[in-house]
Design a protein around this motif. Structure first.
Motif, PDB file in Angstrom:
ATOM      1  N   ILE A 553       2.697  -5.955  -3.461  1.00  0.00           N
ATOM      2  CA  ILE A 553       1.987  -5.176  -2.447  1.00  0.00           C
ATOM      3  C   ILE A 553       0.616  -4.721  -2.928  1.00  0.00           C
ATOM      4  O   ILE A 553      -0.290  -4.494  -2.125  1.00  0.00           O
ATOM      5  CB  ILE A 553       2.840  -3.960  -2.025  1.00  0.00           C
ATOM      6  CG1 ILE A 553       2.240  -3.252  -0.802  1.00  0.00           C
ATOM      7  CG2 ILE A 553       3.009  -2.977  -3.170  1.00  0.00           C
ATOM      8  CD1 ILE A 553       2.207  -4.085   0.433  1.00  0.00           C
ATOM      9  N   SER A 554       0.429  -4.562  -4.227  1.00  0.00           N
ATOM     10  CA  SER A 554      -0.843  -4.032  -4.727  1.00  0.00           C
ATOM     11  C   SER A 554      -1.951  -5.060  -4.510  1.00  0.00           C
ATOM     12  O   SER A 554      -1.766  -6.255  -4.710  1.00  0.00           O
ATOM     13  CB  SER A 554      -0.731  -3.693  -6.214  1.00  0.00           C
ATOM     14  OG  SER A 554      -0.544  -4.872  -6.972  1.00  0.00           O
ATOM     15  N   GLY A 555      -3.101  -4.577  -4.117  1.00  0.00           N
ATOM     16  CA  GLY A 555      -4.243  -5.454  -3.880  1.00  0.00           C
ATOM     17  C   GLY A 555      -5.275  -4.764  -3.031  1.00  0.00           C
ATOM     18  O   GLY A 555      -4.951  -3.974  -2.148  1.00  0.00           O
ATOM     19  N   GLY A 556      -6.533  -5.056  -3.318  1.00  0.00           N
ATOM     20  CA  GLY A 556      -7.610  -4.449  -2.571  1.00  0.00           C
ATOM     21  C   GLY A 556      -8.135  -3.202  -3.249  1.00  0.00           C
ATOM     22  O   GLY A 556      -7.388  -2.260  -3.509  1.00  0.00           O
ATOM     23  N   ILE A 617     -14.214  -3.097   6.173  1.00  0.00           N
ATOM     24  CA  ILE A 617     -13.110  -2.156   5.983  1.00  0.00           C
ATOM     25  C   ILE A 617     -12.859  -2.010   4.495  1.00  0.00           C
ATOM     26  O   ILE A 617     -12.846  -2.998   3.754  1.00  0.00           O
ATOM     27  CB  ILE A 617     -11.841  -2.643   6.716  1.00  0.00           C
ATOM     28  CG1 ILE A 617     -12.114  -2.724   8.212  1.00  0.00           C
ATOM     29  CG2 ILE A 617     -10.666  -1.728   6.450  1.00  0.00           C
ATOM     30  CD1 ILE A 617     -10.944  -3.241   9.004  1.00  0.00           C
ATOM     31  N   ASP A 618     -12.638  -0.786   4.056  1.00  0.00           N
ATOM     32  CA  ASP A 618     -12.444  -0.518   2.639  1.00  0.00           C
ATOM     33  C   ASP A 618     -11.064  -0.993   2.185  1.00  0.00           C
ATOM     34  O   ASP A 618     -10.061  -0.748   2.856  1.00  0.00           O
ATOM     35  CB  ASP A 618     -12.581   0.987   2.374  1.00  0.00           C
ATOM     36  CG  ASP A 618     -13.237   1.259   1.039  1.00  0.00           C
ATOM     37  OD1 ASP A 618     -13.563   0.294   0.346  1.00  0.00           O
ATOM     38  OD2 ASP A 618     -13.410   2.441   0.699  1.00  0.00           O
ATOM     39  N   GLY A 619     -11.017  -1.651   1.041  1.00  0.00           N
ATOM     40  CA  GLY A 619      -9.752  -2.065   0.452  1.00  0.00           C
ATOM     41  C   GLY A 619      -9.378  -3.509   0.705  1.00  0.00           C
ATOM     42  O   GLY A 619      -8.236  -3.890   0.449  1.00  0.00           O
ATOM     43  N   THR A 620     -10.311  -4.329   1.201  1.00  0.00           N
ATOM     44  CA  THR A 620      -9.992  -5.734   1.465  1.00  0.00           C
ATOM     45  C   THR A 620     -10.481  -6.673   0.373  1.00  0.00           C
ATOM     46  O   THR A 620     -10.106  -7.842   0.378  1.00  0.00           O
ATOM     47  CB  THR A 620     -10.616  -6.172   2.799  1.00  0.00           C
ATOM     48  OG1 THR A 620     -12.026  -5.890   2.782  1.00  0.00           O
ATOM     49  CG2 THR A 620      -9.979  -5.434   3.960  1.00  0.00           C
TER      50      THR A 620
END
Length: 892
Positions: A553-556, A617-620
């Motif tokens: 799940i971790s990423g971005g 968008i933040d985190g992509t």
């Protein structure tokens, strides 16, 4: 379980920013939604979203006059050329600067791009010409403006370009060099020119200024000097040029013009203002047809379809998309997405509708097939945190931060019950008994679970036992148990319908975020804050499975993160999860751009879906660009609005200290977040509520060519060459072309259906069931489809029952289709019965013969008294002619 899910549609967002484009036939509207493009079919009431994605939000899009090529450009100037009919990407290109306008020429051979102060004209790729190595070939570049170009307009013969700029001028350019033609500058406005347009005969030019001024220009000689000293030769030698002949003003109480468009055939000028009002004017007389307020915020873009009947408006701040028919003064389309982030979603039991809730306090009901919002509920006064359907009936329950749980009737679309607690609480979780008789909710303010009776609306019980806030609730599908998860690191299984109301605690390692029941009610899945998924047997209260999903799940990486994406703690857990329809897989997501699909038996990751690649968008993105890091912090978070040249752009109207609910422009970037995921009841699709909108992934995505078990001998011509219907049906399934399957399906005689189904191999049963269910939904041949269903179930019922897991989704589709047919036929039969009763109860008037001297009274049965007496005499004498004829027929 099949895992080949592909992106199918985007709901919940109808317009973000950019321009709107009608298709050449005027029946469909293209709208930019973030980094994607959605197409709304206004005639057939359907919508779809293209599968391609830009790396940033789309700024401009254009469609060729033939309706074949779609060109989209994002905020960074990167363009994607797409085949509009096939929905396939053809070419990627970079204009290397911000694009402010984009237009195809009327003949479709060129397209013009406004890049800063310059205008570039490129040749449109064409397969008829000789093949070129570069699909985009620049034809010419035009300069002359001193500020950003706002709009480009082509003449109807595609020979001239008319541009409007922020430098208070408009200019006329020729596509190719012409003898005696000099680029002309039209100056006179006192504010930026929003748009400039040719009339149909190209003898008049209209320019619209931001300050509300409309100038009319004509090609004529300058007037004579006031002193009158000119002679005739000087007058004849004076060259003709574009001159202002009329000046008009919109007079909209100092409202600024934000957008405008002109329809040449009907001479209609449409102007949108920053006050949310638009005006419709008839040129050249400047007759105001009407003005209308359609939004609380400014209108960002307006366009007109080919016939001039429909006007399309887009308002970015509220996410509104409107199509207005000005002649009948009615809305053709009126859609609006959620203003704030979505919190939860749920499918209706029949799978036709999707309900979403958000922080803006609204509940929206979306049609899963058409993609349109059916109804919006606004009774909640604060953010809506959870929603749940009752398994029976069309009843929806929602929980909100305003301290209420509401029940909604989705047939009459009204709120028929409201549940509240003795003390003011903010409810964050919700669960409904499958029978729809009991509803329970949990809060982060209280450690108790509140239970209400749906029939009476009274509070039945407050379940105590948790030592921390209740974060999640779930009812068993069979209605026997209730499961609750809390921040006290426990999951409790409640038996609320027994006399003792016992609970069984299941200890977890960290705080519980989400619990979900398997469809057979024998197992639950638990998501915790440390990124673990644990599976528990309900009957024995023991753990039977475990999945570590932190690395999946971790990423971005966000702009403000000091650590890398791999080490970011905030993304390493699942906020939501749900079981698949057959219970073999679990779908999980959280504050990350990934959705993970796990196989429960093996504990392995089957597939990982990337929700968005939008860098707006933040985190992509996984890695940050060091060029965007300055001494003052990340470049993306530095407010450069104060450096704007316009006063209204420099003014800061945001509310101090407001972090949510402020309708002004946000100062922070939105973060990628998946609030909820849910499988459809049929298992053919699932939906995810994300920052981008409501994303729908489906197995039934339209494919151009997807062969199955194909060989050389299988050809379209060979499918029905001989009357071997089994072979033809198998060949059409192998080719997997829908029109071929449809043709073979309808060519099989009804009396041969049982024989064909009996000889059909079992590997094609699922495909046949799914296709028959689709035909029952779409075609009017109801009896024909029911014959197929009956034949399949009677001939292969035992195989389907033994392999229930493989055919469960197909059988759900068949059951839904048969149920719909039953309800429609029942309604039609009722209507026919009522019609017949009405016709039979009404008296039938009958006139006397024309030759009779006077008309006789007619009885209710339509016979006169004399006719009755004659019939009685004939019956007594046995001389009924019809009766003797009938006897003669029987003797033969």
């Amino acid at each position: 379980m099949k895992v080949g899910f592909n992106f199918a549609n985007l709901l919940g967002t109808v317009y973000c920013r950019g321009n709107l484009v009608f298709t050449p036939d005027g029946n469909s509207l293209l709208s930019p939604v973030g980094n994607r493009v959605s197409c709304f079919d206004l005639v057939n009431n359907k919508s779809f979203t293209f599968s391609f994605e830009h790396r940033h939000n789309i700024a401009r899009l254009a469609l060729s006059p033939q309706g074949k090529l779609l060109l989209t450009v994002d905020e960074d100037g990167r363009a994607i050329l797409t085949n509009f009919i096939r929905r396939t990407t053809l070419h990627y290109f970079n204009f290397k600067s911000k694009v402010t306008d984009l237009k195809f020429s009327p003949d479709g051979k060129h397209f013009a791009v406004a890049v800063g102060r310059k205008i570039q004209v490129w040749r449109t790729p064409n397969v008829d010409e000789e093949r070129e190595f570069a699909p985009f070939v620049k034809h010419r570049e035009y300069v002359g403006h001193y500020d950003v170009v706002n709009s480009i307009t082509w003449s109807s013969d595609s020979r001239f370009l008319l541009t409007a700029s922020k430098d208070l001028t408009a200019k006329v350019f020729s596509l190719n060099p012409m003898e005696g033609f000099v680029p002309t500058s039209l100056a006179g406005h006192k504010d930026a020119v929003i748009g400039s347009y040719f009339s149909k005969d190209q003898e008049t030019i209209y320019t619209v200024g931001k300050d509300g001024a409309l100038f009319e220009w004509k090609w004529k000689q300058p007037p004579a000097r006031e002193d009158g000293d000119e002679d005739m030769e000087e007058v004849k030698e004076r060259p003709e040029r574009w001159m202002i002949t009329q000046k008009h003003y919109f007079q909209q109480n100092h409202a600024k013009v934000k957008c405008a468009t002109f329809h040449q055939d009907s001479n209609l000028l449409v102007v949108g203002f920053d006050s949310g009002i638009f005006g419709l004017y008839e040129m050249p007389d400047f007759n105001m047809i009407h003005t209308l307020s359609i939004s609380q915020q400014g209108i960002d873009f307006v366009t007109v379809n080919k016939t001039g009947e429909w006007l399309a408006f887009g308002a970015s701040k509220l996410g509104q998309l409107l199509v207005w028919e000005w002649q009948s003064e009615s809305y053709i389309l009126k859609q609006q997405g959620h203003f704030d982030a979505m919190n939860s979603l749920v499918y209706s039991p029949d799978g036709r509708r999707i309900i979403t809730t958000a922080d803006d306090g609204k509940i929206k009901v979306w049609d899963a097939q058409s993609g349109f919002c059916i109804v919006t509920f606004t009774e909640h006064t604060s953010g809506v945190t959870a929603c749940e359907f009752a398994k029976r009936g069309n009843v929806l329950f929602t929980a909100s931060l305003d301290g209420s749980v509401r029940a909604w009737d989705l047939i009459r679309y009204r709120n028929f019950r409201t549940f509240t607690a003795p003390s003011r609480l903010q409810f964050s979780s919700l669960a409904v008994d499958p029978s729809g008789e009991v509803v329970c909710a949990g809060s982060l303010d209280s450690f108790d679970i509140h239970l209400w009776s749906v029939q009476t609306g009274q509070l039945l019980e407050q379940l105590s036992g948790h030592e921390g806030p209740v974060s999640t609730l779930s009812f068993a599908p069979n209605g026997q148990n209730l499961v609750s998860g809390s921040w006290d690191r426990t999951v409790r299984i409640w038996n609320i319908f027994s006399r003792t109301q016992t609970s069984e605690p299941l200890q977890q390692q960290t705080d519980v975020l989400k619990v979900s029941f398997r469809p057979d009610a024998q197992q639950i899945a638990v998501s915790t804050l440390d990124g673990q998924l644990t599976f528990w047997d309900v009957e024995n209260a023991e753990q039977i499975g475990h999945i570590d999903g932190r690395k999946d799940i971790s990423g971005g990486r966000k702009v403000t993160d000091r650590t890398t994406a791999a080490n970011a703690v905030g993304t390493k857990h699942f906020n939501t999860l749900c079981y698949s329809a057959d219970g073999a897989c679990v779908l999980a997501a959280g504050n990350s751009k990934y959705i993970c699909l796990y196989d429960i038996a093996s504990g392995s990751l089957v597939r990982k879906f990337t929700v968005s690649v939008n860098l707006s968008i933040d985190g992509t993105q996984e890695f940050l660009n060091s060029k965007n890091l300055t001494e003052a912090g990340p470049l993306d978070l530095i407010d450069d609005q104060g450096e704007a040249s316009d006063l209204e752009d420099r003014i800061d109207r945001t509310l101090p200290g407001a972090s949510r609910g402020d309708l002004s422009q946000r100062k922070v970037r939105p973060e990628i977040r998946i609030a909820d995921v849910a499988f459809s009841p049929t298992g053919r699709s699932f939906a995810a509520a994300s920052t981008e909108g409501l994303l729908v992934y489906s197995l039934d995505n339209v494919a151009i060519f997807d062969p199955f078990d194909l060989d050389v001998d299988v050809t379209p011509a060979a499918t029905l060459a001989e009357k071997d219907y089994v072979k033809a049906l198998v060949m059409s399934f192998r080719l997997n072309e829908r029109y071929l399957i449809h043709r073979v399906y309808e060519a099989i005689p009804p009396e041969d259906i049982k024989l064909v189904v009996r000889e059909l191999p079992a590997v094609y049963l699922a495909r046949l069931l799914r296709f028959v269910a689709e035909m029952a939904e779409e075609t009017p041949h109801v009896e024909f489809a029911l014959l197929w269903v009956e034949a399949v179930l009677s001939k292969h019922g035992r195989v389907i029952k033994e392999r229930r897991g493989e055919f469960e989704t197909e059988m759900r589709s068949v059951a839904k289709s048969v149920q719909r047919i039953q309800s429609e036929l029942a309604r039609l039969a009722d209507e026919n019965v009522y019609t017949l009763e009405f016709l039979l109860s009404a008296p039938v008037p009958r006139e006397a013969p024309l030759g009779s001297p006077d008309k006789k009274m007619i009885t209710e049965k339509g016979e006169s008294d004399e006719e009755k007496e004659e019939e009685d005499v004939e019956m007594e004498n046995g001389s009924n002619e019809d009766e003797w004829i009938g006897l003669g027929d029987d003797s033969d």
